[in-house]
Design a protein around this motif. Structure first.
Motif, PDB file in Angstrom:
ATOM      1  N   ASP A 210      37.458  71.821  54.003  1.00 16.56           N
ATOM      2  CA  ASP A 210      37.981  71.469  53.708  1.00 16.56           C
ATOM      3  C   ASP A 210      38.120  72.434  51.631  1.00 16.56           C
ATOM      4  OD1 ASP A 210      34.786  72.218  52.115  1.00 16.56           O
ATOM      5  OD2 ASP A 210      34.668  70.270  52.313  1.00 16.56           O
ATOM      6  N   ALA A 211      38.882  71.916  50.861  1.00 12.29           N
ATOM      7  CA  ALA A 211      38.497  72.579  49.474  1.00 12.29           C
ATOM      8  C   ALA A 211      37.736  73.499  49.124  1.00 12.29           C
ATOM      9  CB  ALA A 211      38.669  71.594  48.983  1.00 12.29           C
ATOM     10  N   ASP A 212      35.868  72.840  49.458  1.00 13.29           N
ATOM     11  CA  ASP A 212      35.276  73.679  48.597  1.00 13.29           C
ATOM     12  C   ASP A 212      34.805  74.665  50.062  1.00 13.29           C
ATOM     13  OD1 ASP A 212      34.473  72.312  46.592  1.00 13.29           O
ATOM     14  OD2 ASP A 212      32.441  70.850  48.068  1.00 13.29           O
ATOM     15  N   GLN A 213      34.743  74.952  51.079  1.00 15.38           N
ATOM     16  CA  GLN A 213      34.959  75.885  51.804  1.00 15.38           C
ATOM     17  C   GLN A 213      35.975  76.938  51.839  1.00 15.38           C
ATOM     18  OE1 GLN A 213      34.508  74.654  55.837  1.00 15.38           O
ATOM     19  NE2 GLN A 213      33.889  77.304  56.846  1.00 15.38           N
ATOM     20  N   ARG A 215      37.542  77.784  49.429  1.00 15.68           N
ATOM     21  CA  ARG A 215      37.606  78.232  48.370  1.00 15.68           C
ATOM     22  C   ARG A 215      36.018  79.186  48.317  1.00 15.68           C
ATOM     23  NH1 ARG A 215      35.924  73.569  45.609  1.00 15.68           N
ATOM     24  NH2 ARG A 215      38.253  74.078  44.269  1.00 15.68           N
ATOM     25  N   GLN A 216      34.885  78.773  48.834  1.00 20.89           N
ATOM     26  CA  GLN A 216      34.613  79.819  49.504  1.00 20.89           C
ATOM     27  C   GLN A 216      35.132  81.046  50.344  1.00 20.89           C
ATOM     28  OE1 GLN A 216      31.412  80.075  47.711  1.00 20.89           O
ATOM     29  NE2 GLN A 216      30.740  82.259  49.092  1.00 20.89           N
ATOM     30  N   HIS A 217      35.790  80.805  50.888  1.00 21.45           N
ATOM     31  CA  HIS A 217      36.765  81.985  51.977  1.00 21.45           C
ATOM     32  C   HIS A 217      36.999  82.712  50.353  1.00 21.45           C
ATOM     33  CE1 HIS A 217      36.950  79.468  56.097  1.00 21.45           C
ATOM     34  NE2 HIS A 217      35.194  79.852  55.128  1.00 21.45           N
ATOM     35  N   SER A 246      47.660  68.915  47.432  1.00 20.90           N
ATOM     36  CA  SER A 246      47.304  69.546  48.880  1.00 20.90           C
ATOM     37  C   SER A 246      48.966  68.982  49.540  1.00 20.90           C
ATOM     38  CB  SER A 246      47.239  68.427  49.134  1.00 20.90           C
ATOM     39  OG  SER A 246      45.930  68.369  50.676  1.00 20.90           O
ATOM     40  N   PRO A 251      43.573  71.240  52.569  1.00 18.30           N
ATOM     41  CA  PRO A 251      43.013  71.763  50.527  1.00 18.30           C
ATOM     42  C   PRO A 251      43.752  72.824  49.796  1.00 18.30           C
ATOM     43  CG  PRO A 251      41.495  73.194  52.396  1.00 18.30           C
ATOM     44  CD  PRO A 251      42.804  72.878  52.836  1.00 18.30           C
ATOM     45  N   VAL A 253      43.595  75.758  46.245  1.00 18.07           N
ATOM     46  CA  VAL A 253      42.040  75.859  45.248  1.00 18.07           C
ATOM     47  C   VAL A 253      42.909  76.775  43.927  1.00 18.07           C
ATOM     48  CG1 VAL A 253      40.568  75.700  47.571  1.00 18.07           C
ATOM     49  CG2 VAL A 253      41.820  77.555  46.819  1.00 18.07           C
ATOM     50  N   ASP A 259      40.696  75.521  38.675  1.00 16.10           N
ATOM     51  CA  ASP A 259      40.192  75.808  39.797  1.00 16.10           C
ATOM     52  C   ASP A 259      40.336  77.280  39.195  1.00 16.10           C
ATOM     53  OD1 ASP A 259      40.964  73.822  41.165  1.00 16.10           O
ATOM     54  OD2 ASP A 259      42.633  74.078  41.517  1.00 16.10           O
ATOM     55  N   THR A 262      36.566  78.544  38.112  1.00 12.19           N
ATOM     56  CA  THR A 262      36.260  79.059  38.765  1.00 12.19           C
ATOM     57  C   THR A 262      36.160  80.392  39.743  1.00 12.19           C
ATOM     58  OG1 THR A 262      36.018  76.623  38.949  1.00 12.19           O
ATOM     59  CG2 THR A 262      35.544  77.761  41.183  1.00 12.19           C
TER      60      THR A 262
END
Length: 406
Positions: A210-213, A215-217, A246, A251, A253, A259, A262
């Motif tokens: 998802d977007a959170d994951q 973004r973490q990548h 999207s 997702p 980001v 965005d 962040t």
């Protein structure tokens, strides 16, 4: 602003000789023939520099390779699957090789599967020219009826689903192939393109990302490469999602100011910056381009100036690529914000006070029509855009009447 011009290499229909005549002083280019994830060698980098610096007759062009666009981030890195660690190591090596060749600004993006996406590459304008267009109804027809992505209907309104069904039913097989080819064209200038099966495989591999994951990548990637870039004196600058919403249930980001903030705050470094693309970001009505330049300006390392005209005010809407001064973005206000940011940098003594920009995309007009140039990159249409932008810049930078006066 330092006026640059995108060039796709020796096969580009716009030659180095042409670029010197349009008035650009620098070139934006990449090693499009090198597969994603593979090292850019010093030899290939120097070869491209030599090509940029030489006219057809062998004399110096006076042009320099100012910006890399793009040093691609592989899908493996974005998904953190397969060979992603090797690809990050290769990315670092490529950065070192670029630094050794004196290139400091590196543009890239973090869009999953599809890079910039359009449904029509030659949409006819009232004046007889053409431009690229994104039509949400045609995209839904591709997603639901050609790609046949499971659950795709849920991503669109009932009205769009109904219109997509009507359009798909009216398409010939050639129409469907053309639409699929337009949507999956891939990174501009790249020799890599995606089949429908490729797209389906990528979607399956993204799975529950998802977007959170994602973004973490992205942050994980930056934590690896930004320290290397900072040590080398490089400036990395992420291009926004295009379009900035999207697609295919994936997702996005890098679509909004939030965005960008962040990502820039997560890895705070002079080497971690933004590519401000007014056309990509301008496809969302809630993106305030002049305000973004004012608030994020200190981290903007590269600028794309182009304009789009939206069909409405929905966040996910159709749009076409307008003339540079005629779309929904107030280009004069945006350029004024850039001029003020450059003045601030000069006052601070920053070495990067002059920001490289390029006239992004352009409408096909006059002899551009029928030349089959790289979609979005006609010579005359871009030259017209640069001339218009240059007029605004000249006025705003005027020593007596402009914003940059003492």
């Amino acid at each position: 602003m330092r006026q640059t011009w995108r060039w796709f290499g020796p096969k580009d229909l716009c030659s180095i000789d042409d670029i010197t005549q349009v008035g650009a002083v620098g070139v934006v280019s990449a090693l499009h023939h090198v597969p994603n994830g593979v090292v850019w060698t010093r030899e290939e980098i120097e070869k491209r520099k030599s090509e940029i610096g030489t006219r057809r007759d062998g004399t110096p062009s006076g042009l320099t390779w100012d910006v890399v666009e793009s040093l691609p981030v592989s899908e493996d890195i974005k998904k953190q699957k397969n060979d992603w660690r090797e690809h990050i190591a290769n990315y670092k090596t490529s950065l070192r090789n670029l630094a050794d060749s004196g290139i400091e600004v590196i543009c890239y993006n973090f869009m999953p599967v599809l890079d910039w996406t359009r449904t029509n590459l030659t949409w006819t304008l009232p004046n007889g020219g053409s431009c690229m267009r994104f039509d949400i109804n045609d995209f839904a027809a591709f997603d639901i009826h050609i790609l046949q992505r499971r659950g795709a209907e849920a991503d669109f309104t009932n009205a769009i689903v109904d219109e997509a069904a009507r359009r798909a039913a009216a398409m010939s097989e050639d129409d469907k192939k053309r639409l699929a080819r337009n949507v999956t064209m891939g990174l501009p200038g790249s020799t890599e393109s995606l089949s429908l099966d490729d797209v389906r495989e990528h979607l399956a591999q993204y799975g529950s990302i998802d977007a959170d994951q994602l973004r973490q990548h992205f942050i994980d990637f930056l934590e690896e490469v930004v320290p290397v870039a900072e040590d080398l004196g490089l400036r990395l600058c992420c291009h926004p999602d295009d379009p900035p919403f999207s697609l295919l249930g994936l997702p996005r980001v890098m679509s909004t100011e939030a965005d960008y903030r962040t990502i820039l705050e997560a890895v705070d470094s002079p080497a971690n910056g933004a590519t401000l693309c007014s056309g990509s970001l301008g496809a969302r009505p809630d993106n305030d381009l002049p305000g973004m330049m004012e608030r994020l300006g200190s981290k903007v390392h590269f600028i794309h100036l182009r304009n789009v005209k939206r069909d409405g005010e929905a966040l996910r809407d159709s749009f076409y690529e307008a003339e540079h001064l005629a779309g929904d973005t107030d280009m004069v206000a945006l350029i004024a914000a850039i001029v003020r940011e450059e003045a601030r940098r000069k006052a601070e003594g920053r070495a990067d006070a002059v920001i490289p920009m390029r006239p992004d995309h352009g409408q096909d007009i006059l002899d551009d029509l029928g030349r089959r140039s790289q979609p979005g990159y006609p010579t005359i249409g871009r030259m017209k855009g640069l001339a218009e932008l240059r007029g605004v810049m000249t006025a705003l930078e005027h020593a007596t009447y402009g914003l940059a006066k003492p």
